[in-house]
Design an enzyme around this catalytic site. Sequence first.
Site, short mmCIF file in Angstrom:
data_model
loop_
_atom_site.label_atom_id
_atom_site.label_comp_id
_atom_site.label_asym_id
_atom_site.label_seq_id
_atom_site.Cartn_x
_atom_site.Cartn_y
_atom_site.Cartn_z
N CYS A 75 0.87 -1.17 0.00
CA CYS A 75 0.00 0.00 0.00
C CYS A 75 0.91 1.22 0.00
CB CYS A 75 -0.91 -0.01 1.23
SG CYS A 75 -1.96 1.45 1.38
N CYS A 208 -4.74 6.33 -3.91
CA CYS A 208 -4.16 4.99 -3.84
C CYS A 208 -2.73 5.10 -4.34
CB CYS A 208 -4.96 4.01 -4.69
SG CYS A 208 -4.21 2.37 -4.81
#
Length: 269
Positions: A75, A208
């Site tokens: 991530c 993101c």
Amino acid sequence: MLVEFTKMNGAGNDFVLIDNRERKIKLSREQVVRICHRQRGIGADGLFLLVPSTTGKAQWSWEFYNSDGSTADMCGNGARCFARFVEKKAGANGKTTFETGAGVITAAFQGERVTVNLTAPRDLRFGEKVITKEGPLILHSLNTGVPHAVIFVPDADKAMVQQLGHEIRYHPHFAPKGTNVNFVQVLGKDSIRVRTYERGVEGETLACGTGVTASALVSSRVHRFSSPIKVQVQGGDILEVSFKEQAENFSDVRLTGPAEFVFEGRLEI
């Protein structure tokens, strides 16, 4: 059991972080879902546990969970937040390293902004044709720690992020694990805007990091952009992706952006 936590966000992508260096905390999938629930818990796109490195390849390691309780290897926005969390809890002399499911990440600090050196991308594919409910669609894909599909659109505001994003995320072309889906608008030379449907969140997030990175790398090939590439995310922040091109792939991929502390508290689990 009362557990201390920290709430952080990276460009609007928000996370709960917990210091588990003593390894006394074990969370079930149901507990992760409840903690990340925006009405019944703290609310977050994901949750990190700070744990010791078990291999000696880095200073620290993480356990990362999406808001649906599933795990993920990487991530990008979370990595920046995790790095600042490490700096606050354990100390760091300008930089730190930690293990993820995608490999060892190095992070360097510049105030509230953090640069993370990501693992080498793989599985780069251009011009893939998939059949959707609306007809044939050309997209590109690569893995920047987790899989991403990249779709260029003329206007990000009009992109069907929820509907088409959901369809592509579960499309047989990306079976069995599925993919994250990025809708990319070119704003100008070396500048793009990205909206992302995130796997594991099962909806659009304000940013993101791995999706921003995937979109920038694909843009460098499709639109002949040069490093660094500026990326505007849905939350309004500007992230920067830098890289070196190597024949068919990329190296020294870095993501720079904010990582902010929001609040701290105690949670009953």
